[in-house]
Design a protein around this motif. Structure first.
Motif, short mmCIF file in Angstrom:
data_model
loop_
_atom_site.label_atom_id
_atom_site.label_comp_id
_atom_site.label_asym_id
_atom_site.label_seq_id
_atom_site.Cartn_x
_atom_site.Cartn_y
_atom_site.Cartn_z
N ALA A 73 47.54 11.34 7.21
CA ALA A 73 46.85 10.27 7.94
C ALA A 73 45.44 10.08 7.41
N TRP A 74 44.78 11.16 7.01
CA TRP A 74 43.44 11.03 6.42
C TRP A 74 43.51 10.25 5.11
N ILE A 75 44.48 10.58 4.27
CA ILE A 75 44.63 9.87 3.00
C ILE A 75 44.91 8.40 3.24
N ALA A 76 45.75 8.10 4.21
CA ALA A 76 46.06 6.69 4.53
C ALA A 76 44.82 5.97 5.06
N ALA A 77 44.01 6.67 5.83
CA ALA A 77 42.81 6.05 6.40
C ALA A 77 41.76 5.75 5.34
N ARG A 78 41.77 6.48 4.25
CA ARG A 78 40.79 6.23 3.18
C ARG A 78 41.01 4.88 2.50
N ARG A 79 42.24 4.42 2.44
CA ARG A 79 42.54 3.25 1.62
C ARG A 79 41.80 1.99 2.08
N PRO A 80 41.93 1.57 3.33
CA PRO A 80 41.18 0.37 3.72
C PRO A 80 39.68 0.57 3.69
N TYR A 81 39.21 1.77 4.06
CA TYR A 81 37.76 1.97 4.03
C TYR A 81 37.21 1.81 2.62
N GLN A 82 37.84 2.42 1.63
CA GLN A 82 37.31 2.34 0.27
C GLN A 82 37.27 0.90 -0.22
N GLN A 83 38.16 0.07 0.26
CA GLN A 83 38.14 -1.33 -0.15
C GLN A 83 37.00 -2.11 0.49
N THR A 84 36.28 -1.50 1.42
CA THR A 84 35.09 -2.15 1.99
C THR A 84 33.82 -1.79 1.23
N GLU A 85 33.87 -0.87 0.29
CA GLU A 85 32.62 -0.40 -0.32
C GLU A 85 31.92 -1.48 -1.15
N VAL A 86 32.62 -2.50 -1.53
CA VAL A 86 32.01 -3.62 -2.24
C VAL A 86 31.03 -4.38 -1.33
N TYR A 87 31.06 -4.13 -0.04
CA TYR A 87 30.11 -4.75 0.89
C TYR A 87 28.79 -3.98 0.97
N ARG A 88 28.70 -2.88 0.28
CA ARG A 88 27.44 -2.15 0.21
C ARG A 88 26.48 -2.83 -0.78
N PHE A 89 25.26 -2.37 -0.79
CA PHE A 89 24.23 -2.77 -1.76
C PHE A 89 23.67 -4.17 -1.49
N GLY A 90 24.50 -5.15 -1.25
CA GLY A 90 24.00 -6.48 -0.95
C GLY A 90 23.74 -6.71 0.52
N ASN A 91 24.43 -5.97 1.38
CA ASN A 91 24.30 -6.13 2.83
C ASN A 91 23.51 -4.95 3.40
N ALA A 92 22.27 -5.21 3.80
CA ALA A 92 21.40 -4.13 4.26
C ALA A 92 21.98 -3.41 5.47
N LEU A 93 22.63 -4.15 6.35
CA LEU A 93 23.20 -3.53 7.55
C LEU A 93 24.27 -2.51 7.17
N VAL A 94 25.09 -2.83 6.18
CA VAL A 94 26.13 -1.90 5.73
C VAL A 94 25.50 -0.67 5.08
N ASP A 95 24.48 -0.88 4.26
CA ASP A 95 23.84 0.24 3.58
C ASP A 95 23.19 1.20 4.57
N ALA A 96 22.57 0.67 5.61
CA ALA A 96 21.92 1.53 6.60
C ALA A 96 22.92 2.36 7.39
N TRP A 97 24.14 1.87 7.47
CA TRP A 97 25.20 2.50 8.27
C TRP A 97 26.09 3.42 7.44
N GLU A 98 26.28 3.13 6.17
CA GLU A 98 27.32 3.74 5.35
C GLU A 98 27.24 5.26 5.29
N GLY A 99 26.03 5.81 5.27
CA GLY A 99 25.89 7.26 5.15
C GLY A 99 26.51 8.04 6.30
N LYS A 100 26.69 7.39 7.43
CA LYS A 100 27.29 8.08 8.58
C LYS A 100 28.76 8.35 8.37
N VAL A 101 29.42 7.53 7.53
CA VAL A 101 30.87 7.64 7.40
C VAL A 101 31.35 8.11 6.03
N ASN A 102 30.53 7.96 4.98
CA ASN A 102 31.05 8.27 3.65
C ASN A 102 30.07 9.01 2.76
#
Length: 422
Positions: A73-102
């Protein structure tokens, strides 16, 4: 070892943004971009919910079977999350939050017992072997912390980045990964972490402190769900992330998309996550180092970049998205450039599919980057080369759209490799 590289405008393009005549405005492209984010974060939340259920089953009845189910289930949960990482760097809100989860890599001795080879101390980290699971009272930074109850608040407010040290990762996917697999003590040899299910069994306890270990696992999972719910909400209609993107205007929105693509492609994935570990031949530099799932996390980062370029997302739990794409928007003014970008992304995907195939049939990613493994090294280097090549075309797209100077993340491993060995 990150640097920020400001990509200069490239000469010699057939068209500039100022000269492009377009029938369509970019707003539908930004809407699709936001819709993909909403769907992918919702999928990450849904699959984390499934993970939570499997962890509950593990804690209630520890066995090889319930542990294997939680790991799957952990491996399955990684798949959609990793596909969101392209939203980092350009979106300040995502960058400020990302360290909590990854956040990664982590000094796992902060959380639990470790192998003797890990050592007892680190000159950079006073909390290197704090071991909150074994110690209901902690003295950190001159303070005494009551850790008798392991709660989400303890992890997030007291332990995450304790002492201002990024390696003190107490929350998110990788803390959960460490608890489910344990350390991978195989170096660049075969094998992942191999924590026994009895580490969670108070009646047949191995590793000591089994009830506290189970409490930590559940608290970290509950916190992950809360954090993912926050970001999923931010991308719904009227959410904070959508509002931030809209406030940038059309050109700012397009720059945000390309900043995320370029930074993830170059400095983050090609550099910090891949080339650095390959140069050092160091398995501690692999992203999912406890589970040997790194090849899939890298692949899904690549898929995520393709998603935002093509305007499509193949959902895992909450449905798929298809809409106006950046590819089609660029193709209106420069079809050859749009084809080039698509071809580069296709080549990158092929390189990472080859890495995935090798991981599933020959050897794990940490073995591929091992010293003296010329064939494995070459497969990994091919991924780096493809990412660098596609970044050069992302630069061309920035210039063609007349977006001005756009800053991409860099990495010493790519930009100044001699520093890596100092």
């Amino acid at each position: 070892m990150k640097t920020t590289v400001v990509m200069a405008a490239l000469a010699g393009l057939a068209l500039s943004g100022a000269g492009l005549a377009r029938a369509e405005a970019p707003e539908p492209v930004l809407e699709t971009y936001s819709d993909i984010a909403a769907a992918a974060y919702a999928d990450a939340l849904a699959t984390a919910g499934t993970l939570s259920g499997k962890i509950d089953a593990l804690v209630e009845a520890p066995s090889d079977e319930t542990l294997a189910d939680a790991r799957a289930a952990w491996i399955a949960a990684r798949r959609p999350y990793q596909q969101t990482e392209v939203y980092r760097f350009g979106n300040a809100l995502v960058d400020a939050w990302e360290g909590k989860v990854n956040a990664w890599p982590l000094d796992e001795g902060l959380i639990d017992y470790v192998d003797a080879g890990y050592g007892n101390e680190s000159p950079e980290n006073a909390f290197y072997t704090a071991n909150v699971i074994a110690n209901p009272t902690l003295k950190l930074g001159g303070r005494t912390i009551d850790a008798s109850a392991i709660t989400p608040a303890l992890l997030a407010e007291e332990l995450q980045e304790a002492g201002g040290i990024e390696a003190n990762v107490a929350t998110g996917y990788h803390a959960i990964e460490f608890l489910l697999w344990g350390q991978d003590v195989n170096g660049t040899g075969a094998g992942a972490g191999n924590r026994p299910a009895t580490d969670f069994d108070p009646d047949n306890c191995t590793g000591g402190n089994c009830e506290r270990r189970a409490a930590y696992l559940k608290a970290a999972t509950d916190l992950l769900i809360d954090d993912l719910a926050e970001m999923a909400e931010a991308w719904t209609a009227g959410g904070a992330a959508r509002a931030d993107l809209a406030a940038k205007g059309p050109e700012g929105g397009l720059a945000t998309i390309l900043t995320g693509m370029g930074s993830l492609s170059y400095g983050e994935l090609a550099g910090e996550r891949i080339k650095l570990g390959l140069m050092l031949h160091d398995p501690e530099e692999e992203h999912d180092c406890f589970s040997d799932n790194t090849h899939m996390s890298h692949l899904d980062d690549v898929v995520g970049m393709r998603n935002v370029w093509l305007g499509t997302y193949s959902g895992f739990a909450t449905g798929s998205v298809e809409g106006a794409s950046l590819r089609d928007y660029v193709a209106e003014g420069d079809p050859a450039l749009a084809d080039e970008m698509t071809a580069k992304l296709d080549a990158t995907l092929a390189a990472f599919e080859a890495m995935r195939a090798r991981a599933e049939t020959v050897e794990a990613y940490d073995q591929m980057i091992g010293e003296g493994n010329d064939e494995g090294n070459a497969v990994v280097q091919a991924g780096v080369d493809a990412l660098v090549a596609q970044t050069r075309t992302i630069e061309k797209v920035v210039t063609a759209l007349d977006l001005g100077a756009v800053a991409f993340e860099g990495s010493d491993s790519l930009d100044n490799p001699g520093v890596v060995f100092q």
